[in-house]
Design an enzyme around this catalytic site. Structure first.
Site, PDB file in Angstrom:
ATOM      1  N   SER A  32     -10.798 -12.121   6.386  1.00 28.48           N
ATOM      2  CA  SER A  32     -10.215 -10.896   5.848  1.00 28.48           C
ATOM      3  C   SER A  32     -10.657  -9.661   6.616  1.00 28.48           C
ATOM      4  O   SER A  32     -10.245  -8.546   6.305  1.00 28.48           O
ATOM      5  CB  SER A  32     -10.569 -10.745   4.364  1.00 28.48           C
ATOM      6  OG  SER A  32     -11.974 -10.788   4.185  1.00 28.48           O
ATOM      7  N   ASN A  91     -19.210 -12.183  -3.905  1.00 23.49           N
ATOM      8  CA  ASN A  91     -18.265 -12.033  -5.020  1.00 23.49           C
ATOM      9  C   ASN A  91     -18.481 -10.717  -5.771  1.00 23.49           C
ATOM     10  O   ASN A  91     -17.523 -10.003  -6.080  1.00 23.49           O
ATOM     11  CB  ASN A  91     -18.385 -13.223  -5.981  1.00 23.49           C
ATOM     12  CG  ASN A  91     -18.008 -14.538  -5.306  1.00 23.49           C
ATOM     13  OD1 ASN A  91     -17.513 -14.522  -4.172  1.00 23.49           O
ATOM     14  ND2 ASN A  91     -18.243 -15.651  -5.970  1.00 23.49           N
ATOM     15  N   HIS A 141      24.387  12.501 -17.777  1.00 22.97           N
ATOM     16  CA  HIS A 141      25.369  11.575 -17.160  1.00 22.97           C
ATOM     17  C   HIS A 141      25.846  12.110 -15.812  1.00 22.97           C
ATOM     18  O   HIS A 141      26.943  11.784 -15.356  1.00 22.97           O
ATOM     19  CB  HIS A 141      26.582  11.337 -18.067  1.00 22.97           C
ATOM     20  CG  HIS A 141      26.218  11.038 -19.491  1.00 22.97           C
ATOM     21  ND1 HIS A 141      26.067   9.760 -19.961  1.00 22.97           N
ATOM     22  CD2 HIS A 141      25.941  11.864 -20.533  1.00 22.97           C
ATOM     23  CE1 HIS A 141      25.733   9.800 -21.245  1.00 22.97           C
ATOM     24  NE2 HIS A 141      25.646  11.075 -21.609  1.00 22.97           N
ATOM     25  N   SER A 178      22.006  13.253  13.475  1.00 23.71           N
ATOM     26  CA  SER A 178      22.626  11.978  13.790  1.00 23.71           C
ATOM     27  C   SER A 178      22.876  11.932  15.287  1.00 23.71           C
ATOM     28  O   SER A 178      23.172  12.952  15.896  1.00 23.71           O
ATOM     29  CB  SER A 178      23.944  11.870  13.019  1.00 23.71           C
ATOM     30  OG  SER A 178      24.805  10.957  13.675  1.00 23.71           O
ATOM     31  N   LYS A 234      25.621  16.531  11.426  1.00 20.07           N
ATOM     32  CA  LYS A 234      24.742  15.973  10.396  1.00 20.07           C
ATOM     33  C   LYS A 234      23.340  16.567  10.386  1.00 20.07           C
ATOM     34  O   LYS A 234      22.730  16.808  11.420  1.00 20.07           O
ATOM     35  CB  LYS A 234      24.606  14.454  10.599  1.00 20.07           C
ATOM     36  CG  LYS A 234      25.832  13.662  10.266  1.00 20.07           C
ATOM     37  CD  LYS A 234      26.263  13.750   8.815  1.00 20.07           C
ATOM     38  CE  LYS A 234      25.331  12.988   7.890  1.00 20.07           C
ATOM     39  NZ  LYS A 234      25.444  11.539   8.085  1.00 20.07           N
ATOM     40  N   ASN A 283      20.261  15.253   8.027  1.00 17.26           N
ATOM     41  CA  ASN A 283      19.993  14.256   6.992  1.00 17.26           C
ATOM     42  C   ASN A 283      18.687  14.520   6.240  1.00 17.26           C
ATOM     43  O   ASN A 283      17.680  14.860   6.869  1.00 17.26           O
ATOM     44  CB  ASN A 283      19.947  12.861   7.609  1.00 17.26           C
ATOM     45  CG  ASN A 283      21.270  12.485   8.251  1.00 17.26           C
ATOM     46  OD1 ASN A 283      22.330  12.840   7.738  1.00 17.26           O
ATOM     47  ND2 ASN A 283      21.209  11.792   9.377  1.00 17.26           N
ATOM     48  N   GLU A 318      14.967  10.536   1.397  1.00 15.99           N
ATOM     49  CA  GLU A 318      15.567   9.193   1.466  1.00 15.99           C
ATOM     50  C   GLU A 318      14.505   8.124   1.702  1.00 15.99           C
ATOM     51  O   GLU A 318      14.510   7.059   1.081  1.00 15.99           O
ATOM     52  CB  GLU A 318      16.595   9.127   2.600  1.00 15.99           C
ATOM     53  CG  GLU A 318      17.882   9.832   2.282  1.00 15.99           C
ATOM     54  CD  GLU A 318      18.833   9.750   3.463  1.00 15.99           C
ATOM     55  OE1 GLU A 318      19.813   9.005   3.383  1.00 15.99           O
ATOM     56  OE2 GLU A 318      18.574  10.414   4.491  1.00 15.99           O
ATOM     57  N   TYR A 358     -14.606 -16.015  -9.691  1.00 19.48           N
ATOM     58  CA  TYR A 358     -14.007 -15.666  -8.399  1.00 19.48           C
ATOM     59  C   TYR A 358     -13.255 -16.858  -7.811  1.00 19.48           C
ATOM     60  O   TYR A 358     -13.712 -17.988  -7.864  1.00 19.48           O
ATOM     61  CB  TYR A 358     -15.092 -15.216  -7.397  1.00 19.48           C
ATOM     62  CG  TYR A 358     -14.509 -14.929  -6.030  1.00 19.48           C
ATOM     63  CD1 TYR A 358     -14.007 -13.673  -5.723  1.00 19.48           C
ATOM     64  CD2 TYR A 358     -14.407 -15.934  -5.055  1.00 19.48           C
ATOM     65  CE1 TYR A 358     -13.432 -13.405  -4.486  1.00 19.48           C
ATOM     66  CE2 TYR A 358     -13.836 -15.678  -3.819  1.00 19.48           C
ATOM     67  CZ  TYR A 358     -13.356 -14.413  -3.537  1.00 19.48           C
ATOM     68  OH  TYR A 358     -12.775 -14.162  -2.328  1.00 19.48           O
TER      69      TYR A 358
HETATM   70  N1  ARG Z   1     -13.635 -11.818   1.806  1.00 18.54           N
HETATM   71  C1  ARG Z   1     -13.794 -12.188   0.431  1.00 18.54           C
HETATM   72  C2  ARG Z   1     -12.785 -11.431  -0.419  1.00 18.54           C
HETATM   73  O1  ARG Z   1     -12.228 -10.525   0.078  1.00 18.54           O
HETATM   74  C3  ARG Z   1     -15.174 -11.837  -0.024  1.00 18.54           C
HETATM   75  C4  ARG Z   1     -15.686 -12.707  -1.122  1.00 18.54           C
HETATM   76  C5  ARG Z   1     -15.795 -14.100  -0.659  1.00 18.54           C
HETATM   77  N2  ARG Z   1     -16.549 -14.934  -1.525  1.00 18.54           N
HETATM   78  C6  ARG Z   1     -16.609 -16.235  -1.341  1.00 18.54           C
HETATM   79  N3  ARG Z   1     -17.343 -16.912  -2.104  1.00 18.54           N
HETATM   80  N4  ARG Z   1     -15.877 -16.824  -0.415  1.00 18.54           N
HETATM   81  O2  ARG Z   1     -12.540 -11.752  -1.541  1.00 18.54           O
END
Ligand code: ARG
Length: 477
Positions: free
Chosen positions: A38, A125, A171, A292, A298, A300, A305, A332
């Site tokens: 991540s 976690n 309306h 445009s 135009k 816009n 939008e 978790y």
């Molecule tokens: N990268 C994980 C998340 O965003 C962090 C927590 C991960 N915990 C674990 N036990 N794998 O949720």
């Protein structure tokens, strides 16, 4: 950023992760490492992660789990890492999975074995749950600032247009005259509720999960209230299982964001209509528009939008989070890592839209004459004529019928009620006298008569604006 390409070859044993490789006999497949990582997106909250770690280290020292020297080394090391990240000198490694392990590994690189003590009594976690809360809290404060800017921009424009008259619609048909200031104040009300909602959401964001550890708490004599205080949380969460798995606060935030976007899209829709050649009520300065490539005439209304379009995307972010959490067992689960991108997307989208609106709204230029002309069309003072007859003793339903007939004549003659002659009007009721024009049929008479709390009379709009400034201040207190 270091990324690894797909590899079908299992890596060799000596490449198992330094963070949790102890029980593993082979390294994570390179693609799986990338797939489960991540860090590509959670590095965004490195500041919150570092702040959380510093507070955790301070707490561990306070309760005697770390020495003061160890605490100081950790804090100093983390400060240096923050500086490295901010200078763009930090190498984010996919193989270290997330922001937490990247920073922790770098800390150990820098300060040695003491770095390895930081993770005592916590888990990723509770760490990640804490980080996101800190991050959302900061973002809420920033978004409240943008809302405030937009709200005061609306108030400024409304104050200059308490007397400007336009048709009010139901309306999308001309209904009754209203003041432009009153219409703008309707926008203000929507946006003030949005601030209230975010402030309310912030209360549930601002509770600290840290100390819940993986799911059950920790065996160390931690002082969670102390950590919470250091991080500016209102309190520590009550239940460790709930705390590591709860993402309600993110859903609440995204719901509030979706509502704000819905409001912005309604404002957008009105602006798009009003700037059309058919309405011409309002002019949006060129810097908020584009032309445009084929049609030279135009101009816009791109900003409204695009904001209208982006609304759907923020709704999608909300639905993603709700669906993510649906049916997850405690506590978790890795699913939770998917909370970040919809949350970040909602935040970024909302911020951009609010910034554009906060600049654009005060710059709007209404065409006062055209609005007034439009209010004169469409029999917008018909209700006023009925009310006039009621004041002269006729029951409202009968008055409605009489005015309906007068309108039919107006339609036939292509004239507004105020353009019919007195004798034409008197065909429908002999209670109509010369004062009807001043008392009921002019636009000013119509708006001035709605002179009560919440009404469109210029006097009321002025008072509403004055109260609005106080209400904004009270919110901030
Ligand atoms: N990268 C994980 C998340 O965003 C962090 C927590 C991960 N915990 C674990 N036990 N794998 O949720």
């Amino acid at each position: 950023m270091t990324t690894s390409s797909h590899s079908s070859q299992p890596a060799t044993q000596n490449q198992t992760s330094g963070m949790w490789g102890g029980r593993f006999s082979e390294a994570t497949d390179a693609f799986v490492a990338e797939f489960t990582a991540s860090v590509q997106f959670d590095q965004r909250f490195y500041r919150q992660d570092i702040a959380g770690s510093k507070a955790h280290a301070s707490m561990l020292a306070k309760v005697g789990v770390l020495t003061e020297q160890e605490r100081d080394d950790i804090i100093q090391g983390l400060d240096t890492i923050q500086a490295e990240i901010e200078a763009g000198n930090f190498e984010w490694r996919i193989d270290l999975e997330d922001v937490h392990m990247n920073i922790e590994a770098r800390l150990t690189d820098r300060i040695g074995i003491t770095g390895k003590k930081l993770h005592t009594g916590r888990s990723r976690n509770d760490q990640v749950a804490t980080d996101i809360r800190l991050y959302v809290r900061d973002e809420i404060d920033g978004i409240l600032g943008l809302l405030h800017k937009l709200q005061t921009g609306i108030l400024g424009l409304a104050a200059t247009h308490t007397q400007t008259i336009m048709p009010g619609f139901t309306h999308l048909q001309t209904a009754q005259p209203v003041t432009f200031g009153h219409h703008l104040m309707a926008w203000f009300e929507m946006l003030l509720r949005d601030s209230e909602r975010l402030i309310d959401c912030r209360k549930r964001v601002n509770r600290m999960p840290l100390g819940s550890a993986a799911l059950a708490g920790t065996t160390y004599p931690i002082d969670r209230n102390y950590t919470a205080q250091l991080l500016g949380f209102d309190s520590a969460t009550e239940n460790s299982l709930d705390a590591v798995s709860d993402r309600d606060f993110a859903i609440e935030f995204n719901a509030a964001a979706a509502l704000i976007m819905m409001h912005l899209s309604r404002m957008s829709e009105e602006l798009i209509l009003w700037t059309s050649a058919q309405f011409k009520f309002v002019n949006i300065p060129d810097r908020f528009c584009t032309g445009s490539s084929i049609m030279p005439q135009k101009k816009n209304p791109d900003v409204p939008e695009l904001v209208r379009g982006k609304t759907g995307r923020v709704y999608g972010d909300l639905i993603s989070l709700l669906t993510l959490m649906k049916a997850q067992p405690l506590a978790y689960n890795k699913d939770n890592q998917e909370d970040k991108e919809p949350l970040f997307d909602a935040i970024d989208t909302l911020r951009g839209c609010l910034m554009a609106f906060a600049d654009m709204i005060p710059a709007l230029v209404p065409n006062i004459e055209i609005m007034r002309e439009a209010a004169l069309r469409g029999f917008s003072t018909a209700t006023d004529l009925a009310d006039y007859l009621v004041k002269k003793g006729i029951a409202f339903r009968d008055a409605h019928e009489i005015v309906g007939k007068a309108v039919a004549l107006g339609v036939h003659e292509s004239k507004d009620l105020s353009e019919l002659t007195l004798s034409q009007l008197q065909q429908f009721s002999d209670l109509i006298t010369a004062d009807v024009f001043d008392q009921a049929l002019t636009l000013e008479a119509s708006v001035n008569a709605r002179n009560h709390l919440g009404g469109t009379a210029p006097e009321q709009v002025k008072q509403a604006i004055a109260r609005a400034y106080t209400r904004i201040e009270q919110l901030q207190a």
